[in-house]
Write a protein that holds these residues in place. Structure first.
Motif, PDB file in Angstrom:
ATOM      1  N   ARG A  38       0.832  -1.221   0.000  1.00 27.40           N
ATOM      2  CA  ARG A  38       0.000   0.000   0.000  1.00 27.40           C
ATOM      3  C   ARG A  38       0.862   1.266   0.000  1.00 27.40           C
ATOM      4  NH1 ARG A  38      -5.634  -0.468   1.307  1.00 27.40           N
ATOM      5  NH2 ARG A  38      -6.076  -2.687   1.423  1.00 27.40           N
ATOM      6  N   VAL A  39       1.932   1.242   0.790  1.00 26.87           N
ATOM      7  CA  VAL A  39       2.796   2.431   0.846  1.00 26.87           C
ATOM      8  C   VAL A  39       3.486   2.623  -0.503  1.00 26.87           C
ATOM      9  CG1 VAL A  39       4.800   3.511   1.953  1.00 26.87           C
ATOM     10  CG2 VAL A  39       3.132   2.269   3.355  1.00 26.87           C
ATOM     11  N   THR A  41       2.569   1.661  -3.491  1.00 28.61           N
ATOM     12  CA  THR A  41       1.606   2.115  -4.502  1.00 28.61           C
ATOM     13  C   THR A  41       1.256   3.586  -4.266  1.00 28.61           C
ATOM     14  OG1 THR A  41       0.717  -0.098  -4.583  1.00 28.61           O
ATOM     15  CG2 THR A  41      -0.678   1.635  -5.495  1.00 28.61           C
ATOM     16  N   TYR A  42       1.020   3.932  -3.014  1.00 31.00           N
ATOM     17  CA  TYR A  42       0.599   5.302  -2.695  1.00 31.00           C
ATOM     18  C   TYR A  42       1.666   6.324  -3.101  1.00 31.00           C
ATOM     19  CZ  TYR A  42      -1.210   9.303  -0.159  1.00 31.00           C
ATOM     20  OH  TYR A  42      -1.684  10.552   0.157  1.00 31.00           O
ATOM     21  N   GLY A 157       2.751  11.496   2.226  1.00 30.96           N
ATOM     22  CA  GLY A 157       1.668  12.155   1.478  1.00 30.96           C
ATOM     23  C   GLY A 157       2.077  13.480   0.860  1.00 30.96           C
ATOM     24  N   ARG A 164       5.014  12.333  -5.557  1.00 36.83           N
ATOM     25  CA  ARG A 164       4.907  12.129  -4.107  1.00 36.83           C
ATOM     26  C   ARG A 164       6.300  11.867  -3.548  1.00 36.83           C
ATOM     27  NH1 ARG A 164      -0.462   9.436  -3.766  1.00 36.83           N
ATOM     28  NH2 ARG A 164      -1.809  11.197  -3.280  1.00 36.83           N
ATOM     29  N   MET A 248      -3.351   3.656   6.291  1.00 43.86           N
ATOM     30  CA  MET A 248      -3.081   4.083   4.902  1.00 43.86           C
ATOM     31  C   MET A 248      -4.380   4.389   4.167  1.00 43.86           C
ATOM     32  SD  MET A 248       0.061   4.575   4.153  1.00 43.86           S
ATOM     33  CE  MET A 248      -0.053   4.757   2.387  1.00 43.86           C
ATOM     34  N   ARG A 249      -5.432   3.604   4.462  1.00 47.61           N
ATOM     35  CA  ARG A 249      -6.729   3.877   3.828  1.00 47.61           C
ATOM     36  C   ARG A 249      -7.275   5.241   4.258  1.00 47.61           C
ATOM     37  NH1 ARG A 249      -8.312  -1.856   4.402  1.00 47.61           N
ATOM     38  NH2 ARG A 249      -9.417  -1.387   6.322  1.00 47.61           N
ATOM     39  N   ASP A 252      -5.537  10.048   3.069  1.00 44.88           N
ATOM     40  CA  ASP A 252      -5.950  11.255   2.340  1.00 44.88           C
ATOM     41  C   ASP A 252      -6.960  12.072   3.144  1.00 44.88           C
ATOM     42  OD1 ASP A 252      -4.240  10.939   0.226  1.00 44.88           O
ATOM     43  OD2 ASP A 252      -5.669   9.820  -1.001  1.00 44.88           O
TER      44      ASP A 252
END
Ligand SMILES: Cc1ncc(COP(=O)(O)O)c(C=O)c1O
Length: 378
Positions: A38-39, A41-42, A157, A164, A248-249, A252
Motif C-alpha cells: 500500500r505504501v 503504490t501510494y 503524502g 509524491r 493508509m486507507r 488522504d
C-alpha cells in the motif's frame, strides 16, 4: 485540555490488531507485506520495506547506500536527533548545513560547499510535513556521484511538483510514530526504485537472512536459511502492519482534515505581525504534520508556553537544532548555523489534530494573542 495532537485511530485499527493476535502469526508476515504494498503504490515507488521505526529505516538505507566508517553525510541540523544519530549508527560523520528560513528545510545552495572527498551521501529532511527541494538536492548529488537518503519521517503524502515524496530519492524513509499524521504505534518504511537494494534491505532488516520466516513457512521447505552479511533485527510486527493498512486507507482524509485546520489557523493569524504563519512554496503543498509558527515578539517563548499550559493548551518548541544538543555540541563546539539557531529559538508548534473543533482553535488563537499583549497595529 487542548493537547498538541490526538490520534486519528479507532475501532477499525483495534479490530485489525485483534485479528492478528487471534491469527497466531504476530511478527513480520502477510500484514506487513500488504502494508508495504500500500505504501509503495501510494507514493509511486517500486518497493517499500517496513522496519521497526524510521531511525532504523534511515540506518539501513545508509548501509544500502554504501555509507560506512570514514564517510561524511550532509544533513540539516534543524531536525529530530534521529536524523544525525542514524548517520553515526552507520559509522559515518554528519556534516550539518543550514536551512532555508522560510521552509525550514535544507538550503540546497549550501550543500555544494559542504561536499568533500569523503562525502558519500546527502540526507535532506522533509520537515514537519513539507517536502524539501528534493529536485535541487538530487541534481547536486548526481553531479557529484552521491546517494540521496531522504528523511521524510514526518511527511507521508507530501508532494514535490507532480511527484509524491518516496518516489524521487535513492531511498526515502517515513515514520509511523504516533506524532506523525498516521501511525502504527512505532514503525518505519523505506521506499526505493532500486531492485537489488530492496532485496538487500529486506535481508539486513532481519539479521541478514537469505529467506524470510514467512517465505520459509509458506514454501513448507526444510532448507536452512543463510546469513551472508551482518544484519539487524529491525522488523515490524504484523500487529503494526495491520494497523498501518487501515491507517493508509485513512491517509488522504487525515491530510485533508489537517490541511483544513491549518488553513483556518492561517486565516485567524493572517494580519498579526507578531506571528509568522507557515510558508508553502508554489510547487510543494504542506501536509501540516505540525502547525509551526514563528514568533516575531520580544516576549520569551518559554513564558508563552507556560502561560498557554496554565490555560490548558499544549504547545511544543518547533524543531531542535541537533548541533546544540550536548552529544553533538561536544563534537562540533565551534559550529554556527545562524538560520537553524534562530528557527529553533523562535518557532512554536500549536495544537492540530483530526477532530479539533473551531472553538478549540479559536481558544488557542485567543490565548496566544492575549499573552502576546497589544498588537503593534492596535
Ligand atoms: C525528521 C525525523 N527523522 C527521524 C525521526 C525518527 O522517527 P522514528 O521515531 O520513527 O524512529 C523523526 C521522528 O520524530 C523525525 O521527525
Amino acid at each position: 485540555m487542548i493537547p498538541i495532537t490526538r490520534l486519528a485511530i479507532g475501532e477499525e485499527e483495534a479490530a485489525a490488531a485483534l485479528a492478528v493476535i487471534r491469527s497466531g502469526w504476530l511478527t513480520q508476515g502477510e500484514r506487513v507485506r500488504e502494508f508495504e504494498e500500500r505504501v509503495a503504490t501510494y507514493v509511486g515507488a517500486a518497493h517499500a520495506i517496513a522496519t521497526s521505526n524510521c531511525t532504523t529505516a534511515l540506518h539501513l538505507s545508509l548501509i544500502a547506500a554504501g555509507v560506512g566508517p570514514g564517510d561524511e553525510v550532509i544533513c540539516p541540523s534543524f531536525s529530530f536527533i534521529a536524523t544525525a544519530n542514524s548517520i553515526v549508527h552507520a559509522g559515518a560523520t554528519p556534516v550539518f548545513v543550514d536551512i532555508d528560513p522560510r521552509t525550514y528545510n535544507i538550503d540546497p545552495a549550501l550543500v555544494e560547499a559542504a561536499i568533500t572527498p569523503r562525502t558519500r551521501a546527502i540526507m535532506p529532511v522533509d520537515q514537519i510535513g513539507l517536502g524539501a527541494d528534493i529536485p535541487a538536492v538530487l541534481e547536486i548529488a548526481r553531479r557529484h556521484g552521491l546517494r540521496v537518503v531522504e528523511d521524510a519521517a514526518p511527511s507521508i503524502g507530501a508532494t514535490v511538483g507532480e511527484s509524491r515524496l518516496g518516489s524521487l530519492s535513492d531511498f526515502t524513509c517515513f515514520s509511523f510514530h504516533p506524532r506523525k499524521s498516521i501511525t502504527t504505534g512505532e514503525g518505519g518504511v523505506i521506499t526505493t526504485n532500486d531492485d537489488a537494494a530492496a532485496e538487500r534491505l529486506r535481508s539486513i532488516r532481519s539479521h541478514g537472512a537469505s529467506v524470510s520466516d514467512l517465505a520459509r513457512y509458506q514454501s513448507g521447505s526444510t532448507d536452512l536459511e543463510e546469513y551472508r552479511e551482518l544484519g539487524y533485527n529491525y522488523r515490524m510486527t504484523d500487529i503494526q502492519g495491520a494497523i498501518g493498512i487501515v491507517q493508509m486507507r485513512r491517509l488522504d482524509e487525515v491530510l485533508a482534515a489537517r490541511r483544513h485546520l491549518a488553513l483556518r489557523y492561517n486565516e485567524l493569524l493572517a494580519d498579526d505581525e507578531r506571528i509568522e504563519t507557515p510558508f508553502e512554496p508554489a510547487d510543494r503543498p504542506h501536509t501540516f504534520q505540525s502547525y509551526c509558527v514563528r514568533l516575531r515578539s520580544t516576549r520569551p517563548r518559554q513564558d508563552l508556553m507556560n502561560d498557554l499550559a496554565a490555560r490548558g493548551i499544549a504547545t511544543r518548541r518547533g524543531v531542535m537544532a541537533i548541533h546544540l544538543e550536548p552529544y553533538y555540541r561536544s563534537r562540533y563546539p565551534q559550529l554556527s548555523l545562524p538560520e537553524t539557531e534562530r528557527a529553533t529559538a523562535e518557532t512554536l508548534l500549536l495544537p492540530l489534530y483530526v477532530g479539533m473543533t473551531e472553538a478549540e482553535q479559536d481558544e488557542v488563537v485567543r490565548a496566544l494573542q492575549a499573552h502576546l499583549g497589544e498588537r503593534l497595529s492596535d
